[in-house]
Design an enzyme around this catalytic site. Structure first.
Site, PDB file in Angstrom:
ATOM      1  N   ASP A 131     -12.766  -6.324   5.714  1.00  0.00           N
ATOM      2  CA  ASP A 131     -13.365  -5.085   5.227  1.00  0.00           C
ATOM      3  C   ASP A 131     -12.761  -3.918   6.003  1.00  0.00           C
ATOM      4  O   ASP A 131     -12.831  -3.883   7.234  1.00  0.00           O
ATOM      5  CB  ASP A 131     -14.874  -5.120   5.421  1.00  0.00           C
ATOM      6  CG  ASP A 131     -15.588  -4.043   4.618  1.00  0.00           C
ATOM      7  OD1 ASP A 131     -15.084  -2.898   4.594  1.00  0.00           O
ATOM      8  OD2 ASP A 131     -16.632  -4.335   4.021  1.00  0.00           O
ATOM      9  N   ASP A 167      -4.287  -4.751   2.570  1.00  0.00           N
ATOM     10  CA  ASP A 167      -3.682  -3.892   1.554  1.00  0.00           C
ATOM     11  C   ASP A 167      -4.239  -2.474   1.653  1.00  0.00           C
ATOM     12  O   ASP A 167      -4.021  -1.656   0.764  1.00  0.00           O
ATOM     13  CB  ASP A 167      -3.954  -4.455   0.151  1.00  0.00           C
ATOM     14  CG  ASP A 167      -5.434  -4.455  -0.190  1.00  0.00           C
ATOM     15  OD1 ASP A 167      -5.812  -3.897  -1.233  1.00  0.00           O
ATOM     16  OD2 ASP A 167      -6.219  -5.009   0.600  1.00  0.00           O
TER      17      ASP A 167
END
Length: 226
Positions: A131, A167
């Site tokens: 996260d 990403d």
């Protein structure tokens, strides 16, 4: 600064879509057989009945990467931790369908299990697409902070590998900044292509494919423990 080693709080939902009957059956029947014991040391002999190389994944998502690595190295033992039930179900399906007997799972906080791993016993540790907690005030929640990294360093064997994938540009920049502050991990990249290209032994996940389809870059970081 506080970080995940001191906060010890899992954010977000622990469940998502309602489980189908077959999925619920996996949770009831298979999960207890492959779960990490609730107490005691988390070592190869305890988990697999023999000494063998150990690898650890923090937050395995739907389990594609974990299962791919386990299938590629059946003589290694794999420990995967994921707080979300639907992700655990995904991993259980891979374990069943690929007949993997070298994987153990924990549904909950990975650091609670990592603490119980003997020092200098892991051959590789994975932290893939954690996260990002993009807001600056939430930076302390990121797994790439010095507290978790101190623990990761302690559990890896000298020369063992820490793999990080993301990403998210914010997380990428943050991770590079934090890791560059440390002298106990050596970044394996020598050129930009080394962290822009997925290594051959790094199984691709649906999450990565989705990120690329949305036009996002994926970065692959490999560090060795000094």
């Amino acid at each position: 600064m506080n970080d995940p080693t001191t906060i010890r709080r899992l954010y977000g939902r622990s469940t998502g879509r309602k489980l189908r009957i077959g999925q619920a059956g996996l949770v009831e029947d298979l999960l207890p057989r492959v779960s990490v014991p609730e107490e005691g040391p988390v070592d190869a002999r305890t988990l697999f009945g023999e000494d063998r190389p150990l690898e650890f994944e923090i937050g395995f998502g739907a389990g594609e990467h974990l299962a791919g690595q386990a299938a590629a190295r059946p003589d290694h033992g794999f420990i995967g931790c994921e707080p979300f039930l639907n992700g655990v179900v995904g991993a259980l399906m891979h374990i069943r369908d690929r007949d993997l007997d070298n994987v153990r799972l924990h549904m909950g906080d990975a650091l609670e299990i990592l603490e119980r791993v003997p020092d200098e016993s892991l051959d590789r540790l994975y932290l893939l697409h954690p996260d990002p907690w993009r807001k600056a005030r939430h930076a302390k929640r990121r797994m790439v902070n010095h507290g978790p990294l101190d623990m990761i360093h302690a559990k890896l064997k000298p020369g063992a590998e820490f793999r990080l994938g993301t990403d998210d540009p914010t997380y990428c920049h943050w991770s590079m900044m934090v890791m560059n502050q440390r002298r106990d991990f050596e970044w394996q990249a020598r050129t930009a292509a080394d962290f822009l290209t997925r290594p051959a032994d790094w199984p691709e996940t649906r999450y990565e494919r989705k990120a690329r389809k949305a036009g996002r870059e994926v970065w692959y970081f490999r560090y060795t423990r000094v």
